[in-house]
Design an enzyme around this catalytic site. Sequence first.
Site, short mmCIF file in Angstrom:
data_model
loop_
_atom_site.label_atom_id
_atom_site.label_comp_id
_atom_site.label_asym_id
_atom_site.label_seq_id
_atom_site.Cartn_x
_atom_site.Cartn_y
_atom_site.Cartn_z
N ASP A 344 29.19 46.46 32.08
CA ASP A 344 30.63 45.88 32.72
C ASP A 344 31.08 45.65 33.95
OD1 ASP A 344 33.41 44.42 32.25
OD2 ASP A 344 34.22 46.57 32.71
N GLU A 380 27.30 43.13 35.23
CA GLU A 380 27.29 42.47 35.36
C GLU A 380 28.20 42.20 37.48
OE1 GLU A 380 32.18 40.58 34.49
OE2 GLU A 380 32.14 42.65 34.03
#
Length: 711
Positions: A344, A380
């Site tokens: 993330d 990401e």
Amino acid sequence: MALRVWRGNPYPLGATWDGSGVNFAIFSEHADAVDLCLFDDEGHEEQRVRVIEQTDLVWHAYLPDGRPGQRYGYRVHGPYEPQRGHRFNPAKLLIDPYAKRIDRGVEWDDSLFGYRIGGDEDERDERDSAPFVPKAVVVDPAFVWGGDTRLRTPLERTLIYEVHVKGFTYRHPDVPEELRGTYAGLASAPAIDHLTTLGITAVELLPVHQHVDERHLVERGLVNYWGYNTIAFLAPDVRFSATGDPVGEFKTMVKRLHDAGIEVILDVVYNHTGESNHNGPTLAFRGIDNAAYYRLDPDDPSRYVDYTGTGNTLDATSPRVLQLIMDSLRYWITEMHVDGFRFDLASALARELHDVDKLGSFFDIIHQDPIISQVKLIAEPWDVGPGGYQVGNFPVGWAEWNGKYRDTIRRFWKGIGGQTGEVAYRLSGSSDLYASSGRRPHASINFVTAHDGFTLNDLVSYESKHNEANFEGNRDGDNSNESMNFGVEGETDDEAIIEAREKQKRNLLATLLLSQGVPMLLGGDEIGRSQGGNNNGYAQDSEISWFDWSLGRRDRQLLAFTRSLIRLLKSHPVLRRRKFFQGRQIRGSRVKDLTWFAPDGTETTDDQWQAPGVRTLAVQFAGDAIDDRGPRGERIVDDTLLVILNADERPVAFTLPNHASSRRWEVVFDTVHASFTAAHGEHDGGSTYRVAERSVVCLRRLPRVRRVAEG
């Protein structure tokens, strides 16, 4: 009997059961003293041990009478000087950053804060937080894995299914009620049967590290459902445990998924913690050594540098923070047998001073690690800081969520002209983003929808977000969704609109699964899952987020269509190439490995690529021109496929390519039809095929038949 305390060892960090006793080790650079606090099963503090041994900034002790199941926490002594970056407060019980099991979630109370709420931030709060803080639990790592190993599915053969552990099975009627919404539920036969018959090869689980529900959410009757608010990076979240043993239950889940040929990828959040900004609680890192764990504002160390939008950023330039991240990753690989990670806001981890640096220490350490470097690594590739959007810029060995793929495909199918050139890059593997750095098409994780945003059903049913249930005045969530509603916002009884939406779903799924790269399917899209227009369901542990398994006729049709698309993908290596196309003839083939066609059957010209009115294109993937070999050196040969995409509101008479005499094309599917097999028939090269408005057609080139002369 007096508690026996031995010197212990500084490594490994955390609480380690060795079969005879338990070693405790915790890092703190600036602490003056450390207390190890032992609790009974009801959470009452029984004993407090002053840890007197310190080696290389690690405080350690060994309890020869310690056993698995022992609950514990720490109190760390030191200066409380926020202006210097120090927030020590021994009144606050702290969670071990290396805890492998946590007994419950946080219970919110003012005593959890290091300062007195409503008072001076520089005044230390002396109330004991222990009754409200989760306790770490010593674990026994023993588990019968049998012959389980990581599956090592090549990325180019991977199909990812992004899913939330609870939402997937919480309302599944065939999963035993006591297992629904848990690791055991995901490992149940009905859940695995859905995944295997669908054809996915990997589940990507939304965060399963122990997390914190923010106080402001709890006070509004909400929770952090997605879990992007980690507090313990080695502990599986207890909220997903049906048995009370989250560690053993997680391992069992992984083993059963592996038995079914399904890999497990974890969405991990190492960019920040659940302690929020300078006004947040003191739960772990802040009280253990605030200045060592977090990025502090150099001009005002009482504040945090925030590249994550959550209030804090872990300092990945710190050797001990890097060690924590690497130890966590290795633990999940070696002890929990997971197959990879999706990082993330990975750009936040790649920042050296302020800029994102793809040659930074984070990447260096991962690439040289013989364990971590061998699993799937997915970034990401953005954060909220300056220059944080880094799609295409991560190094070799990494795959990326390709946000440009999502945005381009959505715009194209919305009917926005001038997209064909960009669409061509995305369909063919995004060579513009990855080829120059030596990466392959499988560096691109292709997706049209993900947990963050509209579901597929809502993407074609809503033009605006509807996040009122989040109690933020509909201000949260992305405003730029490139969605459309076909004339009515939300649910409707209009059959024409419903059919148009269903066809658009098939268009988007077909585009995703026929594109080069690694497709990622948002869990539930295959059965028409809706969130009622909510494009930011992070706080919705409710029917908004849970899968609805009461499938109607159209949901069942969509599921069958998706399964057929996946079977098509898996059966054609020309759709899963390991190398980028070269746009030329390969090994004496009659045609180029990749050819783009205009509706008149001629190759697309430069002028047509960016022409604003062009909303139709076709791509031919030549199966006899694959420039690659199999694992044993065998030549890879496949059918030649022609994919026609028409995003126009009008049908198009498309002239099929005519490469040689007696060449014919067989229809594989046409998204006009809800059934994959409804479209059929053969067509001569050079003839026209009517491609309906907003539809996808896939055709297979038939072998040339040698005519035998008569007489």
